[in-house]
Design a protein around this motif. Structure first.
Motif, mmCIF file in Angstrom:
data_model
loop_
_atom_site.group_PDB
_atom_site.id
_atom_site.type_symbol
_atom_site.label_atom_id
_atom_site.label_comp_id
_atom_site.label_asym_id
_atom_site.label_seq_id
_atom_site.Cartn_x
_atom_site.Cartn_y
_atom_site.Cartn_z
ATOM 1 N N GLU A 82 -30.021 -11.175 -20.732
ATOM 2 C CA GLU A 82 -30.972 -11.810 -19.813
ATOM 3 C C GLU A 82 -31.785 -10.723 -19.131
ATOM 4 O O GLU A 82 -31.221 -9.805 -18.530
ATOM 5 N N THR A 83 -33.102 -10.822 -19.214
ATOM 6 C CA THR A 83 -33.982 -9.883 -18.535
ATOM 7 C C THR A 83 -34.431 -10.521 -17.231
ATOM 8 O O THR A 83 -34.958 -11.631 -17.220
ATOM 9 N N ALA A 88 -34.362 -5.415 -14.304
ATOM 10 C CA ALA A 88 -32.954 -5.176 -14.622
ATOM 11 C C ALA A 88 -32.493 -6.193 -15.666
ATOM 12 O O ALA A 88 -33.187 -7.173 -15.942
ATOM 13 N N VAL A 89 -31.330 -5.950 -16.243
ATOM 14 C CA VAL A 89 -30.776 -6.865 -17.231
ATOM 15 C C VAL A 89 -29.357 -7.275 -16.858
ATOM 16 O O VAL A 89 -28.678 -6.591 -16.088
ATOM 17 N N THR A 106 -27.992 -5.797 -11.132
ATOM 18 C CA THR A 106 -28.875 -6.480 -10.193
ATOM 19 C C THR A 106 -29.528 -5.504 -9.227
ATOM 20 O O THR A 106 -28.892 -4.566 -8.752
ATOM 21 N N ILE A 107 -30.803 -5.748 -8.934
ATOM 22 C CA ILE A 107 -31.523 -4.981 -7.913
ATOM 23 C C ILE A 107 -31.895 -5.956 -6.810
ATOM 24 O O ILE A 107 -32.586 -6.948 -7.042
ATOM 25 N N MET A 113 -29.440 -1.279 -5.559
ATOM 26 C CA MET A 113 -28.662 -1.618 -6.753
ATOM 27 C C MET A 113 -27.381 -2.329 -6.340
ATOM 28 O O MET A 113 -26.730 -1.949 -5.374
ATOM 29 N N SER A 114 -27.013 -3.353 -7.102
ATOM 30 C CA SER A 114 -25.785 -4.097 -6.864
ATOM 31 C C SER A 114 -25.114 -4.404 -8.205
ATOM 32 O O SER A 114 -25.080 -5.550 -8.648
ATOM 33 N N PRO A 115 -24.595 -3.364 -8.877
ATOM 34 C CA PRO A 115 -23.988 -3.577 -10.181
ATOM 35 C C PRO A 115 -22.585 -4.160 -10.071
ATOM 36 O O PRO A 115 -21.885 -3.945 -9.083
ATOM 37 N N SER A 116 -22.211 -4.928 -11.086
ATOM 38 C CA SER A 116 -20.847 -5.453 -11.152
ATOM 39 C C SER A 116 -20.515 -5.775 -12.594
ATOM 40 O O SER A 116 -21.392 -5.932 -13.435
#
Length: 124
Positions: A82-83, A88-89, A106-107, A113-116
């Motif tokens: 998903e773009t 971000a993807v 996620t940005i 940035m909020s990566p998980s």
């Protein structure tokens, strides 16, 4: 109790390459564990991917509604990509065994940035 009877990649290949008749394939995913920079935690999170077996088009149905996704098939897994509008993807890879990982890049607010990463299973 798994709903699938043949490997995921074989299922997609047969259905998408088959004769034209309206049909969909759903991947119902549950991700009870999440890892972030703060550690690993339990969660109640799931999503469903729907693949149109005639056109090959796919969509994600989740807590933010419905969005188109690309489908990448490999020898042992399928990945949904998903773009996001931010650039971000988010990716979800589902193995033939049903094991799955959902990665969010996620940005928030344009620069935070909020990566998980989420771990679980999918059934189809």
């Amino acid at each position: 109790m798994k709903r699938y009877s043949m490997p995921i990649v074989s299922t997609l290949a047969v259905l998408i390459a088959g004769p034209a008749s309206a049909d969909t394939l759903e991947f119902v995913c549950d991700f009870p564990r999440q890892a972030t920079d703060e550690g690993v935690a339990s969660q109640d999170f799931g999503m469903t991917f729907v693949v149109d077996t005639v056109s090959g088009d796919a969509f994600i149905k989740g807590n933010n509604g419905v969005a188109p996704v690309a489908v990448l098939r490999g020898d042992f897994a399928v990945t949904f990509l998903e773009t996001l509008d931010s650039g971000a993807v988010q990716t979800t890879t589902v193995a033939d065994t049903g094991e799955a990982v959902h990665s969010r890049h996620t940005i928030l607010g344009g620069s935070v940035m909020s990566p998980s990463q989420n771990y679980g299973t999918c059934e189809w």
